[in-house]
Design a protein around this motif. Sequence first.
Motif, mmCIF file in Angstrom:
data_model
loop_
_atom_site.group_PDB
_atom_site.id
_atom_site.type_symbol
_atom_site.label_atom_id
_atom_site.label_comp_id
_atom_site.label_asym_id
_atom_site.label_seq_id
_atom_site.Cartn_x
_atom_site.Cartn_y
_atom_site.Cartn_z
ATOM 1 N N ALA A 99 -7.680 1.244 -5.729
ATOM 2 C CA ALA A 99 -8.319 1.723 -4.505
ATOM 3 C C ALA A 99 -7.289 2.272 -3.532
ATOM 4 O O ALA A 99 -7.529 3.291 -2.855
ATOM 5 C CB ALA A 99 -9.127 0.597 -3.867
ATOM 6 N N CYS A 100 -6.130 1.620 -3.441
ATOM 7 C CA CYS A 100 -5.055 2.133 -2.586
ATOM 8 C C CYS A 100 -4.597 3.510 -3.034
ATOM 9 O O CYS A 100 -4.194 4.346 -2.214
ATOM 10 C CB CYS A 100 -3.864 1.166 -2.593
ATOM 11 N N ALA A 101 -4.637 3.760 -4.333
ATOM 12 C CA ALA A 101 -4.227 5.053 -4.872
ATOM 13 C C ALA A 101 -5.333 6.093 -4.766
ATOM 14 O O ALA A 101 -5.168 7.227 -5.227
ATOM 15 C CB ALA A 101 -3.803 4.895 -6.326
ATOM 16 N N GLY A 102 -6.466 5.711 -4.167
ATOM 17 C CA GLY A 102 -7.523 6.665 -3.900
ATOM 18 C C GLY A 102 -8.568 6.803 -4.985
ATOM 19 O O GLY A 102 -9.298 7.791 -5.017
ATOM 20 N N LEU A 103 -8.669 5.827 -5.881
ATOM 21 C CA LEU A 103 -9.653 5.908 -6.954
ATOM 22 C C LEU A 103 -10.902 5.117 -6.584
ATOM 23 O O LEU A 103 -10.813 4.071 -5.942
ATOM 24 C CB LEU A 103 -9.076 5.350 -8.262
ATOM 25 N N PHE A 109 -9.111 5.012 1.941
ATOM 26 C CA PHE A 109 -9.039 3.755 1.207
ATOM 27 C C PHE A 109 -7.699 3.077 1.450
ATOM 28 O O PHE A 109 -7.629 1.878 1.702
ATOM 29 C CB PHE A 109 -9.208 4.019 -0.294
ATOM 30 N N ASN A 110 -6.634 3.847 1.354
ATOM 31 C CA ASN A 110 -5.292 3.285 1.531
ATOM 32 C C ASN A 110 -5.118 2.734 2.941
ATOM 33 O O ASN A 110 -4.558 1.648 3.130
ATOM 34 C CB ASN A 110 -4.242 4.352 1.229
ATOM 35 N N GLU A 111 -5.609 3.467 3.943
ATOM 36 C CA GLU A 111 -5.483 3.026 5.329
ATOM 37 C C GLU A 111 -6.254 1.740 5.579
ATOM 38 O O GLU A 111 -5.799 0.860 6.303
ATOM 39 C CB GLU A 111 -5.981 4.131 6.273
ATOM 40 N N ALA A 113 0.815 -1.218 0.000
ATOM 41 C CA ALA A 113 0.000 0.000 0.000
ATOM 42 C C ALA A 113 0.846 1.264 0.000
ATOM 43 O O ALA A 113 0.445 2.288 -0.553
ATOM 44 C CB ALA A 113 -0.937 -0.008 1.209
ATOM 45 N N SER A 114 2.031 1.202 0.608
ATOM 46 C CA SER A 114 2.892 2.382 0.670
ATOM 47 C C SER A 114 3.395 2.800 -0.706
ATOM 48 O O SER A 114 3.830 3.941 -0.894
ATOM 49 C CB SER A 114 4.082 2.119 1.589
ATOM 50 N N ASP A 128 -3.637 -3.074 5.721
ATOM 51 C CA ASP A 128 -3.566 -4.238 6.611
ATOM 52 C C ASP A 128 -4.372 -5.421 6.077
ATOM 53 O O ASP A 128 -4.033 -6.581 6.335
ATOM 54 C CB ASP A 128 -4.082 -3.857 8.003
ATOM 55 N N LYS A 129 -5.420 -5.115 5.320
ATOM 56 C CA LYS A 129 -6.276 -6.175 4.771
ATOM 57 C C LYS A 129 -5.526 -7.007 3.737
ATOM 58 O O LYS A 129 -5.666 -8.232 3.679
ATOM 59 C CB LYS A 129 -7.519 -5.548 4.145
ATOM 60 N N TYR A 130 -4.706 -6.342 2.911
ATOM 61 C CA TYR A 130 -3.936 -7.034 1.873
ATOM 62 C C TYR A 130 -2.452 -6.789 2.088
ATOM 63 O O TYR A 130 -1.868 -5.874 1.517
ATOM 64 C CB TYR A 130 -4.367 -6.577 0.474
#
Length: 453
Positions: free
Chosen positions: A293-297, A347-349, A182-183, A353-355
């Motif tokens: 989704a991690c990138a906020g889309l 979304f990123n937060e 995610a980072s 941890d989920k993935y």
Amino acid sequence: MPYNICMVSDFFYPNVGGVESHLYQLSQRLSQRGHKVIIITHAYGNRTGVRYLTNGLKVYYVPTMVIYSSATFPTIYGFFPIFRNIVIRESIDIVHGHQAFSSLCHEAILHGKTMGLKACFTDHSLFGFADASSILTNKLLKFTLSDIDHVICVSHTSKENTVLRAALSPRHVSVIPNAVVASQFLPDPTAADPNYITVVVISRLVYRKGMDLLVAIIPRICAMHPKVKFIIGGDGPKRIDLEQMREKHLLHDRVELIGSVKHHDVRNVLIQGQIFLNTSLTEAFCIAIVEAACAGLLVVSTKVGGVPEVLPRHMINYAKPEEDDLVIAVSKAIHMIRYEVPKPLTFNEELKDKYSWKNVAERTEKVYDLISYSQTSPLIERLRRYYGCGFYAGKIFCMVMALDYLFWIFLEYVFPREAIEQAQPFPYKKYQSFDKSERYQTTNKVKPSLIDD
């Protein structure tokens, strides 16, 4: 207990895709947990021989003939001498094959079991049951998985599909999803064009990814929403259809085709948009929507395969794999972006941890622990399993396995394992003093160093 693990697949870097990313990230995390991991794949152009990637991940690029879409020509026995040499040289305990399309994967599992090694398989795709291609692939999968220690699938839908295709007991199949760093996909709302709502598509431009649907809906969406544009990343045979659509409807200023996207550039493309569109006709998991989704889309996706298992409901709009339903779903997402306040950072937060690849590595390690205690099947038991694959196919499979066993005896006699030089362990401690930021940058760009063994 540390293991010596051999990952095998036709699909690995410099090729880009979900399987390639899975192999790389899983291998890195297993190495960090104290296991020795090597990867065997086929040569890509002039990238052949032995190379080292980040953190000393060792890759064997074997010279074999590629026939279609990075998949190699099945030789059955031609790969055995090289594979045996590598396995003995690296003192391998477990052979882990990836992807049903990979000939090297199937052959490595067959040869590994002949040599008395433990073997497991990870399935990354869904297959049908009716067309000729699926029937042949499923029969091949049945052959390979008849003598497997354990199977891993990336979603529950994928598990059901694999159990039916290979006639497996569900007890011998585990579900371990893909993951994302995610980072490496932090949102940046300032990167998007403020004058437009941008829809991003990053995919292989092939039929299975729903490119015909994409070609059909883009003109309709552009006509309905004058302030919407598309950025399409990826390459494939359907690119010409997208170019023709853009020419026909004069959408050069609103549809940008950027071609193939390297993995370390994916985030830079994603943050230019507010909506990510996936039009796949079949998906076992779809790591692309997690990265988006991690990138906020906000994600719009066809509701197929394992996609409904991947993201929380507030991050995604589903649509049937039909033109009209996709237009409605994209229009709804445009309305949400335009009139509701999105929270991309949340979304990123939620997903980091989920993935997590650390979690994937821990669960895969438990599979290795499970199969390490299983007993090696005697030759007669292996023959019995293959014989049960079908009235005609079973007899053919038994002959293939018996010949493989005789070939192994021949190799043991002609090239005794005592004469094969043992590989020296990679000097990890020498590189532990690297600056963390430099190491992160290298991992983020996935740039392999070209060090020959």
